[in-house]
Motif scaffolding. Structure first.
Motif, PDB file in Angstrom:
ATOM      1  N   VAL A 402       0.881  -1.172   0.000  1.00  0.00           N
ATOM      2  CA  VAL A 402       0.000   0.000   0.000  1.00  0.00           C
ATOM      3  C   VAL A 402       0.914   1.216   0.000  1.00  0.00           C
ATOM      4  N   TYR A 403       0.852   1.999  -1.054  1.00  0.00           N
ATOM      5  CA  TYR A 403       1.791   3.117  -1.225  1.00  0.00           C
ATOM      6  C   TYR A 403       1.067   4.259  -1.928  1.00  0.00           C
ATOM      7  N   ASN A 404       1.100   5.419  -1.318  1.00  0.00           N
ATOM      8  CA  ASN A 404       0.450   6.613  -1.880  1.00  0.00           C
ATOM      9  C   ASN A 404      -1.002   6.335  -2.278  1.00  0.00           C
ATOM     10  N   GLU A 405      -1.718   5.663  -1.362  1.00  0.00           N
ATOM     11  CA  GLU A 405      -3.140   5.384  -1.518  1.00  0.00           C
ATOM     12  C   GLU A 405      -3.453   4.421  -2.667  1.00  0.00           C
ATOM     13  N   ASN A 406      -2.455   3.689  -3.151  1.00  0.00           N
ATOM     14  CA  ASN A 406      -2.676   2.668  -4.162  1.00  0.00           C
ATOM     15  C   ASN A 406      -2.281   1.305  -3.614  1.00  0.00           C
ATOM     16  N   LEU A 407      -2.937   0.259  -4.101  1.00  0.00           N
ATOM     17  CA  LEU A 407      -2.612  -1.114  -3.732  1.00  0.00           C
ATOM     18  C   LEU A 407      -1.899  -1.778  -4.903  1.00  0.00           C
ATOM     19  N   LEU A 408      -0.704  -2.312  -4.638  1.00  0.00           N
ATOM     20  CA  LEU A 408       0.096  -2.963  -5.668  1.00  0.00           C
ATOM     21  C   LEU A 408       0.160  -4.456  -5.375  1.00  0.00           C
ATOM     22  N   ILE A 409      -0.318  -5.262  -6.300  1.00  0.00           N
ATOM     23  CA  ILE A 409      -0.209  -6.717  -6.160  1.00  0.00           C
ATOM     24  C   ILE A 409       0.168  -7.318  -7.508  1.00  0.00           C
ATOM     25  N   HIS A 410       0.873  -8.442  -7.443  1.00  0.00           N
ATOM     26  CA  HIS A 410       1.253  -9.089  -8.692  1.00  0.00           C
ATOM     27  C   HIS A 410       0.110  -9.928  -9.258  1.00  0.00           C
ATOM     28  N   GLY A 411      -0.468 -10.791  -8.443  1.00  0.00           N
ATOM     29  CA  GLY A 411      -1.447 -11.740  -8.955  1.00  0.00           C
ATOM     30  C   GLY A 411      -2.881 -11.311  -8.727  1.00  0.00           C
ATOM     31  N   CYS A 412      -3.482 -11.774  -7.622  1.00  0.00           N
ATOM     32  CA  CYS A 412      -4.890 -11.489  -7.383  1.00  0.00           C
ATOM     33  C   CYS A 412      -5.174 -11.522  -5.892  1.00  0.00           C
ATOM     34  N   VAL A 413      -6.373 -11.109  -5.541  1.00  0.00           N
ATOM     35  CA  VAL A 413      -6.931 -11.362  -4.220  1.00  0.00           C
ATOM     36  C   VAL A 413      -8.025 -12.400  -4.458  1.00  0.00           C
ATOM     37  N   PRO A 414      -7.817 -13.677  -4.067  1.00  0.00           N
ATOM     38  CA  PRO A 414      -8.767 -14.729  -4.424  1.00  0.00           C
ATOM     39  C   PRO A 414     -10.191 -14.420  -3.985  1.00  0.00           C
ATOM     40  N   LEU A 415     -11.132 -14.557  -4.938  1.00  0.00           N
ATOM     41  CA  LEU A 415     -12.541 -14.227  -4.683  1.00  0.00           C
ATOM     42  C   LEU A 415     -13.445 -15.403  -5.041  1.00  0.00           C
ATOM     43  N   ASN A 416     -14.603 -15.455  -4.389  1.00  0.00           N
ATOM     44  CA  ASN A 416     -15.679 -16.345  -4.796  1.00  0.00           C
ATOM     45  C   ASN A 416     -16.474 -15.665  -5.907  1.00  0.00           C
ATOM     46  N   GLU A 417     -17.345 -16.420  -6.555  1.00  0.00           N
ATOM     47  CA  GLU A 417     -18.126 -15.869  -7.664  1.00  0.00           C
ATOM     48  C   GLU A 417     -19.016 -14.701  -7.240  1.00  0.00           C
ATOM     49  N   ASP A 418     -19.425 -14.675  -5.957  1.00  0.00           N
ATOM     50  CA  ASP A 418     -20.271 -13.564  -5.498  1.00  0.00           C
ATOM     51  C   ASP A 418     -19.460 -12.342  -5.087  1.00  0.00           C
ATOM     52  N   GLY A 419     -18.128 -12.403  -5.272  1.00  0.00           N
ATOM     53  CA  GLY A 419     -17.275 -11.270  -4.939  1.00  0.00           C
ATOM     54  C   GLY A 419     -16.717 -11.289  -3.535  1.00  0.00           C
ATOM     55  N   SER A 420     -17.169 -12.229  -2.708  1.00  0.00           N
ATOM     56  CA  SER A 420     -16.631 -12.339  -1.351  1.00  0.00           C
ATOM     57  C   SER A 420     -15.236 -12.945  -1.401  1.00  0.00           C
ATOM     58  N   PHE A 421     -14.478 -12.742  -0.351  1.00  0.00           N
ATOM     59  CA  PHE A 421     -13.100 -13.230  -0.324  1.00  0.00           C
ATOM     60  C   PHE A 421     -13.061 -14.736  -0.080  1.00  0.00           C
ATOM     61  N   GLN A 422     -12.342 -15.423  -0.949  1.00  0.00           N
ATOM     62  CA  GLN A 422     -12.192 -16.871  -0.828  1.00  0.00           C
ATOM     63  C   GLN A 422     -11.330 -17.188   0.389  1.00  0.00           C
ATOM     64  N   SER A 423     -11.712 -18.193   1.150  1.00  0.00           N
ATOM     65  CA  SER A 423     -10.976 -18.512   2.370  1.00  0.00           C
ATOM     66  C   SER A 423     -10.452 -19.936   2.329  1.00  0.00           C
ATOM     67  N   ILE A 424      -9.419 -20.185   3.102  1.00  0.00           N
ATOM     68  CA  ILE A 424      -8.832 -21.512   3.221  1.00  0.00           C
ATOM     69  C   ILE A 424      -8.240 -21.646   4.622  1.00  0.00           C
ATOM     70  N   VAL A 425      -8.213 -22.875   5.120  1.00  0.00           N
ATOM     71  CA  VAL A 425      -7.692 -23.144   6.453  1.00  0.00           C
ATOM     72  C   VAL A 425      -6.262 -23.668   6.341  1.00  0.00           C
ATOM     73  N   PHE A 426      -5.337 -22.993   6.997  1.00  0.00           N
ATOM     74  CA  PHE A 426      -3.951 -23.438   7.122  1.00  0.00           C
ATOM     75  C   PHE A 426      -3.608 -23.542   8.600  1.00  0.00           C
ATOM     76  N   GLU A 427      -3.033 -24.650   8.988  1.00  0.00           N
ATOM     77  CA  GLU A 427      -2.602 -24.855  10.374  1.00  0.00           C
ATOM     78  C   GLU A 427      -3.723 -24.541  11.371  1.00  0.00           C
ATOM     79  N   GLY A 428      -4.934 -24.942  11.005  1.00  0.00           N
ATOM     80  CA  GLY A 428      -6.069 -24.804  11.916  1.00  0.00           C
ATOM     81  C   GLY A 428      -6.704 -23.437  11.968  1.00  0.00           C
ATOM     82  N   LYS A 429      -6.242 -22.476  11.145  1.00  0.00           N
ATOM     83  CA  LYS A 429      -6.809 -21.133  11.138  1.00  0.00           C
ATOM     84  C   LYS A 429      -7.305 -20.776   9.739  1.00  0.00           C
ATOM     85  N   GLU A 430      -8.394 -20.035   9.689  1.00  0.00           N
ATOM     86  CA  GLU A 430      -8.983 -19.649   8.409  1.00  0.00           C
ATOM     87  C   GLU A 430      -8.439 -18.284   7.968  1.00  0.00           C
TER      88      GLU A 430
END
Length: 639
Positions: A402-430
């Motif tokens: 996050v720099y100068n009010e912009n978000l820089l990412i290479h790939g994506c922010v994983p989403l579900n088809e309804d636009g909600s954030f896709q989640s996954i459990v790693f080491e017992g935490k979501e």
């Protein structure tokens, strides 16, 4: 915890008096009102050093714009281009014009360059400007820079400086220093939005160049983290880097550049593998390798691929929570019929090389294979140059910025088809959204700290980042590497993209993502790399009503056939954002002799109502914090 008294004692040790504190407050508050510096965004460089360094040298056309703005009434378009070429490649340009230069030419050219330095430095304090000067002529440049047209008393003084420089045969070196000063001044900060590595031949040179850059950051790409994973002790990441390097005929990066001995793998490969059309390296028309060398690469390519597939099966079985059981493809092979059944369909296998795959236990490594992998892994971990480069990637890089009010990412922010954030459990935490990307970054850093641990959870996460469905760097359901090698039916090659890639066309989706990362400004954007924009098919790199900008650099030559151009870069100055399209880069020689540039066009993305100042930037927030601390220090000293 540091006590308040101790904190102010340390802060106060920087200043000898209250007057010095007051002076610094005045200085910082003045800086806040300067126009913000120019940011330069590049992405997906993929080892194409010559094209990348040219874009750095020309500032994505910024230098040409400065020349045009300053000299449009004085110089013809051809003369403007010649001056630009001199600034891009001063040593080479001076060398080929050696017989054409005289004292008058030097006087004229030095004057033009001094004007350009002055014009390009208008946003900088004298202190910052002084730090940008090359040391050998810093005094001379500073004296010439701050002359004014009404200083008649010092006219002879300035004239004599230039005349003496020419008489002492130092004009060329002064011109070179002025050119590099201009290159530095036209861009205040560089953002590399991922994928320095793979495909192209010289990622190491790109990193060496970045290590000398005055101000920059990196957002890791999927091709970067696979090398970071190899240096972190991941056998599967290591095999993937070898496989890709063999595929693009770039094994010299591993052997010659990083000093990693591949002889153990070659000895093993020659024992079990033969020529195979599917594994012959992609070669450029001007390649110099012999048939024997290409055959060796073909064999290494097969060995690395099969070892990668075995290691992947082991990881998938070891980490059922990764939900990658569908990638247990070696286990699905029918060796008697040379077929495989995937998703209920049976396909014939072609160009196979399964000589070392056990029918009973496909993922099992032989003792010979285990020894080869361990020897190679130690070579990767112990490579001094690779370690130095990966250290730099960790020092300057993050999963996102996050720099100068912009978000820089290479790939994506994983989403579900309804636009909600896709989640996954790693080491017992979501995890989802920002927390998911933060978790990935922690795993990368912890794995690198413990390279001797080869199959621990944090190291396995790096492979998930490369090819897992919920990876923010992959962004697809599955990676069909196996299918592309062995199945001719192209329906099996399809890699279904995450919903993010069609939802990012919608402004509401991007606003929601920006909000997730704490960005609520109407001037905020999401700046994205990773996916080439197919402009020949009508795709627009500016999406979501201008809130999303895709800047895959398109440096990689294989991509240019499908994109129709050499990708995009982005400039963001105090007046707004401009997207820059580029033509394919031919060669440095073409630029120097024919003044051929690769800039295609500029497209305005955003034009704020008010000109942005340092006050409105990330650096401005830091300066405000320093100013508040200095006010408190003044009050503390007064008591």
């Amino acid at each position: 915890m540091m006590t308040k008294d101790r904190y102010y004692d340390l802060l106060g040790s920087k200043f000898n008096s209250s007057e010095e504190i007051v002076s610094e407050i005045i200085n910082l508050k003045a800086i806040l009102n300067l126009p913000k510096g120019t940011e330069h965004f590049v992405s997906d460089i993929h080892g194409e050093y010559n094209a990348f360094q040219h874009i750095l040298r020309n500032g994505s056309g910024n230098i040409k714009e400065k020349i045009k703005e300053l000299f449009h009434h004085i110089l013809t378009p051809q003369e403007q281009q010649e001056l630009a070429t001199l600034i891009y490649y001063p040593e080479k340009r001076l060398k080929i014009t050696n017989g054409l230069r005289n004292d008058e030419w030097y006087r004229h050219k030095i004057d033009q360059l001094i004007q350009l330095v002055r014009f390009s430095s208008s946003k900088y304090t004298r202190s910052k400007l002084r730090k940008s000067f090359p040391k050998r002529y810093a005094y001379i440049i500073e004296e010439l820079l701050f002359q004014t047209s009404n200083q008649t008393d010092k006219k002879n003084y300035y004239t004599q400086i230039i005349e003496t420089v020419i008489q002492l045969n130092q004009a060329d070196t002064l011109i070179i220093d002025l050119c590099y000063t201009i290159q530095r001044l036209v861009v205040d900060h560089l953002h590399v939005v991922g994928d320095i590595y793979d495909r192209g031949p010289e990622p190491d040179k790109i990193i060496e160049r970045l290590m000398t850059h005055h101000s920059m950051d990196i957002q890791w790409g999927n091709h970067d983290i696979i090398w970071m994973g190899a240096a972190s002790g991941s056998p599967i990441c290591m095999m993937n880097t070898i496989r890709i390097s063999a595929r693009y005929n770039n094994l010299s990066i591993i052997e010659d550049t990083y000093g990693i001995n591949l002889r153990p793998l070659l000895t093993y490969a020659e024992k079990y593998y033969h020529d195979n059309p599917a594994f012959r390296p992609k070669i450029e028309p001007d390649h110099t390798e012999s048939k024997e060398e290409l055959l060796e690469t073909t064999k290494i390519h097969q060995a690395a691929a099969i070892l990668q597939f075995k290691l992947e099966e082991q990881l998938v079985k070891r980490r059922p929570e990764f939900n990658m059981e569908h990638r247990l493809l070696l286990s699905k092979i029918e060796h008697d019929t040379s077929t495989i059944t995937i998703k209920g369909h049976t396909y014939p296998l072609h160009d196979t090389c399964f000589e070392t795959v056990s029918k009973e236990d496909p993922s099992k490594l032989s003792l010979e294979e285990e020894e080869v992998i361990q020897r190679l892994l130690q070579n990767f971990i112990q490579s001094e140059k690779l370690k130095r480069h990966v250290n730099f990637l960790f020092k300057k890089g993050n999963m996102y910025l996050v720099y100068n009010e912009n978000l820089l990412i290479h790939g994506c922010v994983p989403l579900n088809e309804d636009g909600s954030f896709q989640s996954i459990v790693f080491e017992g935490k979501e995890y989802s959204g920002k927390k998911l990307m933060d978790y990935f970054e922690v795993c990368l850093k912890q794995s690198y700290k413990n390279p001797e641990m080869h199959d621990d959870y944090k190291t396995d996460i790096i492979w998930y980042l490369w090819s897992g469905e919920n990876s923010s760097l992959f962004g697809k359901k599955e990676m069909t590497t196996f299918e592309r090698y062995f199945i001719k039916d192209k329906k099996t090659h399809t890699e279904e993209k995450n919903a993010y890639y069609h939802l990012r066309e919608e402004e509401a989706t991007i606003q929601n993502i920006l909000k997730e990362f704490g960005l609520n400004s109407p001037d905020s954007h999401l700046i994205n790399g990773h996916t080439p924009v197919k402009e020949v098919k009508g795709e627009n790199p500016i999406k979501a009503n201008g809130k999303m900008i895709v800047i895959d650099g398109g440096f990689s030559k294989p991509y240019q056939k499908t994109t129709g151009l050499a990708g995009y870069t982005l400039l963001y100055n105090s007046y707004g954002m401009q997207l820059v399209a580029h033509k394919p880069f031919s060669s440095v020689d073409k630029v120097i002799t024919d003044h051929e540039d690769i800039l295609s066009m500029k497209r305005v993305v955003d034009r704020p109502l008010e000109r942005k100042c340092v006050f409105n930037t990330t650096i401005g927030k830091t300066l405000l914090e320093e100013i508040n601390e200095l006010y408190e220090l003044l009050e503390y000293n007064a008591h």
